[in-house]
Design an enzyme around this catalytic site. Structure first.
Site, PDB file in Angstrom:
ATOM      1  N   ASP A  38       6.295  -1.984   2.045  1.00  0.00           N
ATOM      2  CA  ASP A  38       5.042  -2.524   2.587  1.00  0.00           C
ATOM      3  C   ASP A  38       5.028  -2.482   4.116  1.00  0.00           C
ATOM      4  O   ASP A  38       6.069  -2.595   4.754  1.00  0.00           O
ATOM      5  CB  ASP A  38       4.865  -3.965   2.090  1.00  0.00           C
ATOM      6  CG  ASP A  38       3.420  -4.422   2.182  1.00  0.00           C
ATOM      7  OD1 ASP A  38       2.527  -3.582   2.408  1.00  0.00           O
ATOM      8  OD2 ASP A  38       3.181  -5.642   2.035  1.00  0.00           O
ATOM      9  N   ARG A  41       0.675   0.635   7.249  1.00  0.00           N
ATOM     10  CA  ARG A  41      -0.543   0.698   8.074  1.00  0.00           C
ATOM     11  C   ARG A  41      -0.422  -0.183   9.314  1.00  0.00           C
ATOM     12  O   ARG A  41      -0.862   0.185  10.400  1.00  0.00           O
ATOM     13  CB  ARG A  41      -1.765   0.281   7.242  1.00  0.00           C
ATOM     14  CG  ARG A  41      -1.978   1.223   6.060  1.00  0.00           C
ATOM     15  CD  ARG A  41      -3.240   0.938   5.319  1.00  0.00           C
ATOM     16  NE  ARG A  41      -3.251  -0.405   4.732  1.00  0.00           N
ATOM     17  CZ  ARG A  41      -4.224  -0.856   3.958  1.00  0.00           C
ATOM     18  NH1 ARG A  41      -5.264  -0.087   3.690  1.00  0.00           N
ATOM     19  NH2 ARG A  41      -4.161  -2.061   3.447  1.00  0.00           N
ATOM     20  N   ARG A  42       0.230  -1.346   9.146  1.00  0.00           N
ATOM     21  CA  ARG A  42       0.455  -2.196  10.324  1.00  0.00           C
ATOM     22  C   ARG A  42       1.379  -1.493  11.306  1.00  0.00           C
ATOM     23  O   ARG A  42       1.226  -1.599  12.518  1.00  0.00           O
ATOM     24  CB  ARG A  42       1.045  -3.552   9.897  1.00  0.00           C
ATOM     25  CG  ARG A  42      -0.024  -4.540   9.434  1.00  0.00           C
ATOM     26  CD  ARG A  42       0.580  -5.727   8.722  1.00  0.00           C
ATOM     27  NE  ARG A  42       0.998  -5.361   7.371  1.00  0.00           N
ATOM     28  CZ  ARG A  42       1.786  -6.128   6.602  1.00  0.00           C
ATOM     29  NH1 ARG A  42       2.247  -7.270   7.070  1.00  0.00           N
ATOM     30  NH2 ARG A  42       2.099  -5.732   5.388  1.00  0.00           N
ATOM     31  N   ASN A  88      -4.169   0.102  -5.356  1.00  0.00           N
ATOM     32  CA  ASN A  88      -4.308   0.971  -4.175  1.00  0.00           C
ATOM     33  C   ASN A  88      -5.429   2.010  -4.319  1.00  0.00           C
ATOM     34  O   ASN A  88      -5.901   2.556  -3.324  1.00  0.00           O
ATOM     35  CB  ASN A  88      -2.986   1.706  -3.862  1.00  0.00           C
ATOM     36  CG  ASN A  88      -1.915   0.793  -3.289  1.00  0.00           C
ATOM     37  OD1 ASN A  88      -0.730   1.050  -3.422  1.00  0.00           O
ATOM     38  ND2 ASN A  88      -2.328  -0.301  -2.644  1.00  0.00           N
ATOM     39  N   ARG A 216       5.728 -11.583  -1.882  1.00  0.00           N
ATOM     40  CA  ARG A 216       4.963 -11.444  -3.136  1.00  0.00           C
ATOM     41  C   ARG A 216       5.564 -10.323  -3.956  1.00  0.00           C
ATOM     42  O   ARG A 216       6.233  -9.436  -3.426  1.00  0.00           O
ATOM     43  CB  ARG A 216       3.510 -11.014  -2.823  1.00  0.00           C
ATOM     44  CG  ARG A 216       2.589 -12.067  -2.369  1.00  0.00           C
ATOM     45  CD  ARG A 216       1.138 -11.538  -2.452  1.00  0.00           C
ATOM     46  NE  ARG A 216       0.955 -10.317  -1.667  1.00  0.00           N
ATOM     47  CZ  ARG A 216       0.734 -10.300  -0.368  1.00  0.00           C
ATOM     48  NH1 ARG A 216       0.665 -11.408   0.321  1.00  0.00           N
ATOM     49  NH2 ARG A 216       0.569  -9.150   0.266  1.00  0.00           N
ATOM     50  N   SER A 218       3.434  -8.599  -6.314  1.00  0.00           N
ATOM     51  CA  SER A 218       2.332  -7.644  -6.445  1.00  0.00           C
ATOM     52  C   SER A 218       2.409  -6.755  -7.694  1.00  0.00           C
ATOM     53  O   SER A 218       2.281  -5.532  -7.596  1.00  0.00           O
ATOM     54  CB  SER A 218       2.236  -6.759  -5.194  1.00  0.00           C
ATOM     55  OG  SER A 218       2.138  -7.541  -4.039  1.00  0.00           O
TER      56      SER A 218
HETATM   57  C1  FPP Z   1       2.426  -0.054   1.821  1.00  0.00           C
HETATM   58  O1  FPP Z   1       1.993  -0.182   3.159  1.00  0.00           O
HETATM   59  C2  FPP Z   1       2.542   1.321   1.422  1.00  0.00           C
HETATM   60  C3  FPP Z   1       1.814   1.943   0.451  1.00  0.00           C
HETATM   61  C4  FPP Z   1       0.706   1.314  -0.288  1.00  0.00           C
HETATM   62  C5  FPP Z   1       2.084   3.309   0.097  1.00  0.00           C
HETATM   63  C6  FPP Z   1       3.551   3.620  -0.011  1.00  0.00           C
HETATM   64  C7  FPP Z   1       3.679   4.978   0.401  1.00  0.00           C
HETATM   65  C8  FPP Z   1       4.693   5.475   1.122  1.00  0.00           C
HETATM   66  C9  FPP Z   1       5.922   4.767   1.514  1.00  0.00           C
HETATM   67  C10 FPP Z   1       4.571   6.845   1.624  1.00  0.00           C
HETATM   68  C11 FPP Z   1       4.353   7.826   0.575  1.00  0.00           C
HETATM   69  C12 FPP Z   1       5.554   7.965  -0.221  1.00  0.00           C
HETATM   70  C13 FPP Z   1       5.902   9.112  -0.738  1.00  0.00           C
HETATM   71  C14 FPP Z   1       7.116   9.196  -1.539  1.00  0.00           C
HETATM   72  C15 FPP Z   1       5.095  10.320  -0.523  1.00  0.00           C
HETATM   73  P1  FPP Z   1       0.486  -0.604   3.353  1.00  0.00           P
HETATM   74  O2  FPP Z   1      -0.336   0.633   3.266  1.00  0.00           O
HETATM   75  O3  FPP Z   1       0.159  -1.678   2.373  1.00  0.00           O
HETATM   76  O4  FPP Z   1       0.474  -1.127   4.831  1.00  0.00           O
HETATM   77  P2  FPP Z   1      -0.034  -2.574   5.308  1.00  0.00           P
HETATM   78  O5  FPP Z   1       0.651  -3.582   4.422  1.00  0.00           O
HETATM   79  O6  FPP Z   1       0.443  -2.651   6.715  1.00  0.00           O
HETATM   80  O7  FPP Z   1      -1.508  -2.571   5.174  1.00  0.00           O
HETATM   81 MG    MG Z   2       0.454  -3.723   2.317  1.00  0.00          MG
END
Ligand code: FPP
Ligand code: MG
Length: 261
Positions: A38, A41-42, A88, A216, A218
């Site tokens: 997780d 994006r942050r 997602n 969490r 999730s």
């Molecule tokens: C969580 O960060 C990440 C995801 C929902 C996607 C996970 C994907 C990867 C690690 C990259 C792709 C992986 C492969 C193997 C190609 P978030 O998007 O929820 O970020 P945030 O919590 O900061 O909003």
């Molecule tokens: Mg997230």
């Protein structure tokens, strides 16, 4: 330590890492680690200073490869990573398309990866396959076919995955087999149930790690984590370091020693 010249910092860090690594390797190595990756994006926004969230996912993908290498190094045989939840799919189309494209590419790459073959690592996907676009399904089949039969290490990507849905699919399977007379109601127990969920042939996770400070689960591996240890770390997933993994394993080792088996 931040006021010291960088080379002293690096030296101290590397010494510290080596000493924890030694301590960890002398202890009980978890068989199965599950990660909730997780904070991508942050990381993109706050660390890279960009509004393009895919930059964070790109780093997240590289980090997963790194973490898989660290697991090989430590002899952790099962790594399961939550790459994309069913929820997602509700994100912007641009982001979902990027992630699906990246996952498809990653699966094809893994199928041909020298390290994967050298270490006899099986690659598979759990999740609702029907929700996946064609290229991801193709990548999944490719990686699976190329690595099936390998049993030294196992990398599982949870894509379009939701644990409640997985449990419901299992319940449907059991109900059908009862109806068809293949199993008896009285034979339904934890062991039988386990056979009907997507992780049926893996040991349950010993340790679950979630990054980015969120505490969490999730909808990840709800049945499987009944007895797992949890480790939450503030770092965003792309910032997760070898030392964080070592600390997580060390915490797991301390807890299991304390509770005993
Ligand atoms: C969580 O960060 C990440 C995801 C929902 C996607 C996970 C994907 C990867 C690690 C990259 C792709 C992986 C492969 C193997 C190609 P978030 O998007 O929820 O970020 P945030 O919590 O900061 O909003
Ligand atoms: Mg997230």
């Amino acid at each position: 330590m931040t006021d010291l010249p960088p080379f002293i910092n690096d030296y101290a860090y590397s010494k510290y890492r080596k000493s924890i690594e030694k301590e960890v390797l002398a202890g009980d190595i978890p068989r199965h680690i599950a990660v909730i990756m997780d904070g991508n994006r942050r990381y993109a926004k706050e660390v890279l200073g960009t509004d393009n969230v895919t930059k964070g996912h790109e780093k997240g993908k590289e980090k997963l490869r790194e973490v898989a290498d660290w697991c090989l190094q430590l002899g952790i045989r099962y790594l399961t990573a939550y790459a994309f939840s069913t929820e997602n799919f509700g994100r912007d189309k641009y982001e979902v398309d990027y992630l699906m494209d990246s996952l498809a590419k990653t699966l094809f790459e893994l199928g041909d990866d020298e390290k994967v073959h050298k270490n006899r690592m099986s690659i598979r996907v759990i999740g609702d396959i029907d929700l996946l676009p064609e290229p991801v399904r193709k990548g999944m089949e490719y990686a699976y076919e190329k690595t099936k039969g390998y049993d030294d290490y196992h990398l599982t990507l949870a894509i379009a995955y939701g644990s409640r849905q997985d449990i419901i699919t299992a319940v449907r399977g059991i109900a059908k087999d009862v109806k068809d007379g293949a199993i008896d109601i009285d034979s339904i127990d934890e062991d039988l149930f386990k056979k009907y969920i997507s992780t049926g042939d893996m040991p349950d996770p010993d340790l679950v790690i979630r990054t980015s400070g969120e505490i969490r689960i999730s909808n990840f591996l709800l049945w499987e984590i009944a007895y797992s240890e949890f480790y939450f770390v503030d770092a965003y997933w792309p910032e997760f370091r070898y030392i964080d993994l070592l600390r997580a394993v060390r915490t797991y080792q301390k807890r299991t020693r304390r509770y005993g088996k």
